[in-house]
Enzyme design. Structure first.
Site, PDB file in Angstrom:
ATOM      1  N   ARG A  94       0.823  -1.205   0.000  1.00 29.21           N
ATOM      2  CA  ARG A  94       0.000   0.000   0.000  1.00 29.21           C
ATOM      3  C   ARG A  94       0.859   1.258   0.000  1.00 29.21           C
ATOM      4  NH1 ARG A  94      -1.481   4.149  -0.146  1.00 29.21           N
ATOM      5  NH2 ARG A  94      -3.395   5.200   0.490  1.00 29.21           N
ATOM      6  N   TYR A  95       2.015   1.185   0.666  1.00 30.70           N
ATOM      7  CA  TYR A  95       2.902   2.349   0.804  1.00 30.70           C
ATOM      8  C   TYR A  95       4.217   2.044   0.112  1.00 30.70           C
ATOM      9  CZ  TYR A  95      -0.492   3.272   4.506  1.00 30.70           C
ATOM     10  OH  TYR A  95      -1.655   3.468   5.203  1.00 30.70           O
ATOM     11  N   ARG A  98       7.189   0.211   2.232  1.00 28.01           N
ATOM     12  CA  ARG A  98       6.980  -0.941   3.091  1.00 28.01           C
ATOM     13  C   ARG A  98       5.820  -1.800   2.614  1.00 28.01           C
ATOM     14  NH1 ARG A  98       5.581   4.211   3.952  1.00 28.01           N
ATOM     15  NH2 ARG A  98       4.108   4.705   5.614  1.00 28.01           N
ATOM     16  N   CYS A 107      -4.352 -16.378  15.783  1.00 25.57           N
ATOM     17  CA  CYS A 107      -3.897 -15.572  16.917  1.00 25.57           C
ATOM     18  C   CYS A 107      -4.101 -16.380  18.197  1.00 25.57           C
ATOM     19  CB  CYS A 107      -4.715 -14.286  17.042  1.00 25.57           C
ATOM     20  SG  CYS A 107      -4.483 -13.177  15.655  1.00 25.57           S
ATOM     21  N   CYS A 111      -9.195 -10.615  19.272  1.00 26.48           N
ATOM     22  CA  CYS A 111      -9.656  -9.345  19.822  1.00 26.48           C
ATOM     23  C   CYS A 111     -10.967  -9.009  19.132  1.00 26.48           C
ATOM     24  CB  CYS A 111      -8.661  -8.229  19.520  1.00 26.48           C
ATOM     25  SG  CYS A 111      -6.963  -8.657  19.877  1.00 26.48           S
ATOM     26  N   CYS A 114     -10.839  -6.545  16.261  1.00 23.75           N
ATOM     27  CA  CYS A 114      -9.894  -6.803  15.168  1.00 23.75           C
ATOM     28  C   CYS A 114     -10.361  -6.179  13.845  1.00 23.75           C
ATOM     29  CB  CYS A 114      -9.705  -8.297  14.966  1.00 23.75           C
ATOM     30  SG  CYS A 114      -8.502  -8.665  13.676  1.00 23.75           S
ATOM     31  N   ARG A 116      -8.865  -6.708  10.939  1.00 21.14           N
ATOM     32  CA  ARG A 116      -8.584  -7.575   9.788  1.00 21.14           C
ATOM     33  C   ARG A 116      -9.435  -8.837   9.848  1.00 21.14           C
ATOM     34  NH1 ARG A 116      -2.755  -7.586   9.239  1.00 21.14           N
ATOM     35  NH2 ARG A 116      -2.831  -5.728   7.947  1.00 21.14           N
ATOM     36  N   ASP A 277     -11.172   1.698  12.775  1.00 16.21           N
ATOM     37  CA  ASP A 277     -11.512   1.637  11.350  1.00 16.21           C
ATOM     38  C   ASP A 277     -12.997   1.304  11.190  1.00 16.21           C
ATOM     39  OD1 ASP A 277      -8.844   2.048  10.642  1.00 16.21           O
ATOM     40  OD2 ASP A 277      -8.387  -0.088  10.781  1.00 16.21           O
ATOM     41  N   ASP A 314      -6.786   5.301   9.607  1.00 13.66           N
ATOM     42  CA  ASP A 314      -6.556   4.626   8.335  1.00 13.66           C
ATOM     43  C   ASP A 314      -7.832   4.860   7.528  1.00 13.66           C
ATOM     44  OD1 ASP A 314      -5.185   3.037   6.494  1.00 13.66           O
ATOM     45  OD2 ASP A 314      -4.447   1.708   8.079  1.00 13.66           O
TER      46      ASP A 314
HETATM   47  C1  LIG Z   1       0.030   0.509   8.565  1.00 11.07           C
HETATM   48  C2  LIG Z   1       0.543  -0.202   7.425  1.00 11.07           C
HETATM   49  C3  LIG Z   1       1.903  -0.204   7.120  1.00 11.07           C
HETATM   50  C4  LIG Z   1       2.933   0.499   7.972  1.00 11.07           C
HETATM   51  O1  LIG Z   1       2.730   1.868   8.023  1.00 11.07           O
HETATM   52  P1  LIG Z   1       3.665   2.771   8.933  1.00 11.07           P
HETATM   53  O2  LIG Z   1       2.993   4.100   8.927  1.00 11.07           O
HETATM   54  O3  LIG Z   1       5.011   2.785   8.295  1.00 11.07           O
HETATM   55  O4  LIG Z   1       3.715   2.153  10.282  1.00 11.07           O
HETATM   56  C5  LIG Z   1       2.312  -0.888   5.995  1.00 11.07           C
HETATM   57  N1  LIG Z   1       1.435  -1.535   5.199  1.00 11.07           N
HETATM   58  C6  LIG Z   1       0.116  -1.536   5.470  1.00 11.07           C
HETATM   59  C7  LIG Z   1      -0.798  -2.247   4.539  1.00 11.07           C
HETATM   60  C8  LIG Z   1      -0.372  -0.891   6.600  1.00 11.07           C
HETATM   61  O5  LIG Z   1      -1.680  -0.932   6.879  1.00 11.07           O
HETATM   62  S1  SF4 Z   2      -6.118  -7.364  16.452  1.00  6.68           S
HETATM   63 FE1  SF4 Z   2      -6.730  -9.111  15.163  1.00  6.68          FE
HETATM   64  S2  SF4 Z   2      -4.818  -9.830  14.213  1.00  6.68           S
HETATM   65 FE2  SF4 Z   2      -4.260  -8.531  15.974  1.00  6.68          FE
HETATM   66  S3  SF4 Z   2      -4.008  -9.935  17.714  1.00  6.68           S
HETATM   67 FE3  SF4 Z   2      -6.107  -9.179  17.782  1.00  6.68          FE
HETATM   68  S4  SF4 Z   2      -7.307 -10.706  16.626  1.00  6.68           S
HETATM   69 FE4  SF4 Z   2      -5.161 -11.021  16.120  1.00  6.68          FE
END
Ligand SMILES: *Cc1c(COP(=O)(O)O)cnc(C)c1O
Ligand code: SF4
Length: 363
Positions: A94-95, A98, A107, A111, A114, A116, A277, A314
């Site tokens: 995405r960035y 990184r 996990c 949580c 979560c 994701r 989010d 985000d």
């Molecule tokens: C948050 C995130 C990162 C890391 O972002 P930083 O601002 O550098 O901490 C990298 N990839 C994805 C998909 C993310 O959601």
């Molecule tokens: S936030 Fe989601 S991915 Fe992260 S530890 Fe909790 S359940 Fe696992």
């Protein structure tokens, strides 16, 4: 000491009901519905809950409530559009600099907040050898990528051997790639962090690792949790923390102040404080932005620069992360005069650099 009881993991509402008197909104959660994040709480974490407090901040994070199964119009399963940004099966780019690699969906605890949940706890398991190789090949030909996040799921649910093989595959292609180990394990099941794991990591010394933890409340920083993080930091792996701003858990200046100061005291840098989010089924955790901004402003008054996390959101539709704070730069008046509001709320002006006129030059 690891007792029999501590290694127990609770995965059903009925078993949970034997340990905690469940409230009505907790009983009403239907664990059998598909597309629901599984119920999973290790005994270690359950023991952090005060059973006499129905609003306990630890309980809120792990005991599901029916509200989770209510989906609002503005919510989505993947508001960050991670699927669209996936460049291989488990690699999200995405960035520019990184990438995030989904090492596993498993996990030690799930949580309830979560973000994701489109992926987490979907019983897919660790990335396959082929998925790892594909991702490693991608970073090999994208030198602009400087860091990889090993995320998921929780990377430390992998066996030390499996994780070693994964790191080796990436390091073979990119010995210079910084690896962020994103894990809630120090909070959720610190006993997993052992000397073997640390020794394995220490073999790979061509580029640094960073440990990215998630502590949301001071009470998660137990002696065992602190010891787990200490093992990384003593081994030369810096620790950074990402906190999620959660209603009923830590939407309080004093709670966050104590958390951040305790993190710093234990050599963990508070990195991000995340606004919730717009993920399906998490509305009951979201704090209104206006409140979040007020909390941030008050924290900025109280905390040192070292202890202050960056409040960030985000953005939906894959907009990415942007910082959130009240404006301190209030306006630009004429003549290059910038007007600022101080942290305490006073006004100061800063005359900006001006083009030197000919007559202003030193003779
Ligand atoms: C948050 C995130 C990162 C890391 O972002 P930083 O601002 O550098 O901490 C990298 N990839 C994805 C998909 C993310 O959601
Ligand atoms: S936030 Fe989601 S991915 Fe992260 S530890 Fe909790 S359940 Fe696992």
């Amino acid at each position: 000491m690891l007792t029999q009881q501590q290694s127990t993991i609770i995965t059903s509402k009925e078993t949970l009901g034997q340990y905690l008197a469940l409230a009505e909104d907790e009983w009403l959660f239907d664990a059998d519905l598909t597309n629901t994040l599984p119920l999973k709480i290790p005994m270690y974490f359950l023991n952090l809950i005060d059973p006499n407090d129905p609003d306990d901040p630890i309980r809120r994070q792990v005991v599901p409530r029916w509200q989770e199964q209510r989906i609002l119009d503005e919510e989505q399963l993947d508001p960050l559009c991670e699927v669209n940004y996936s460049v291989t099966e488990r690699l999200i780019h995405r960035y520019q600099s990184r990438v995030a690699f989904l090492t596993t969906d498993v996990c030690p605890l799930y949580c309830r907040h979560c973000f994701r949940r489109r992926f987490t706890g979907t019983f897919q398991g660790p990335a396959s050898k082929e998925q790892i190789e594909k991702a490693a090949e991608y970073v090999a030909v994208h030198p602009a990528v400087k860091e990889i996040l090993f995320t998921g799921g929780d990377v430390f649910t992998l066996s030390t051997k499996a994780l070693e093989a994964m790191i080796q595959t990436f390091r073979d292609k990119r010995p210079d790639l910084v690896i962020r180990l994103c894990s809630r394990m120090p909070a959720s099941y610190p006993m997993r962090i052992d000397a073997d794991l640390i020794a394995m990591l220490k073999q790979f010394n061509t580029a640094p690792f960073y440990l990215m933890t998630q502590f949301n409340h001071r009470r998660e920083l137990t002696e065992q949790a602190i010891q787990a993080v200490r093992m990384f930091v003593d081994a030369g792996i810096p620790a950074m923390n990402q906190t999620v701003l959660l209603k009923g858990v830590n939407d309080d200046v004093c709670v966050l102040e104590e958390l951040c100061n305790t993190l710093v005291f234990n050599r963990i840098k508070p990195y991000y404080l995340f606004q919730g989010d717009l993920v399906s089924g998490t509305a009951h955790f979201r704090v209104p932005l206006k409140e979040g901004l007020a909390i941030e402003a008050e924290l900025r008054k109280r905390l040192s620069g070292l202890a202050m996390p960056l409040y960030a959101i985000d953005l939906p539709q894959g907009g990415g992360k942007v910082p959130l704070m009240q404006g301190y730069l209030s306006e630009q008046s004429g003549c290059g005069l910038w007007s600022f509001r101080t942290v305490e709320g006073e006004i100061r002006t800063y005359p900006d650099v001006r083009e030197q006129s000919a007559s202003g030059r030193p003779q």
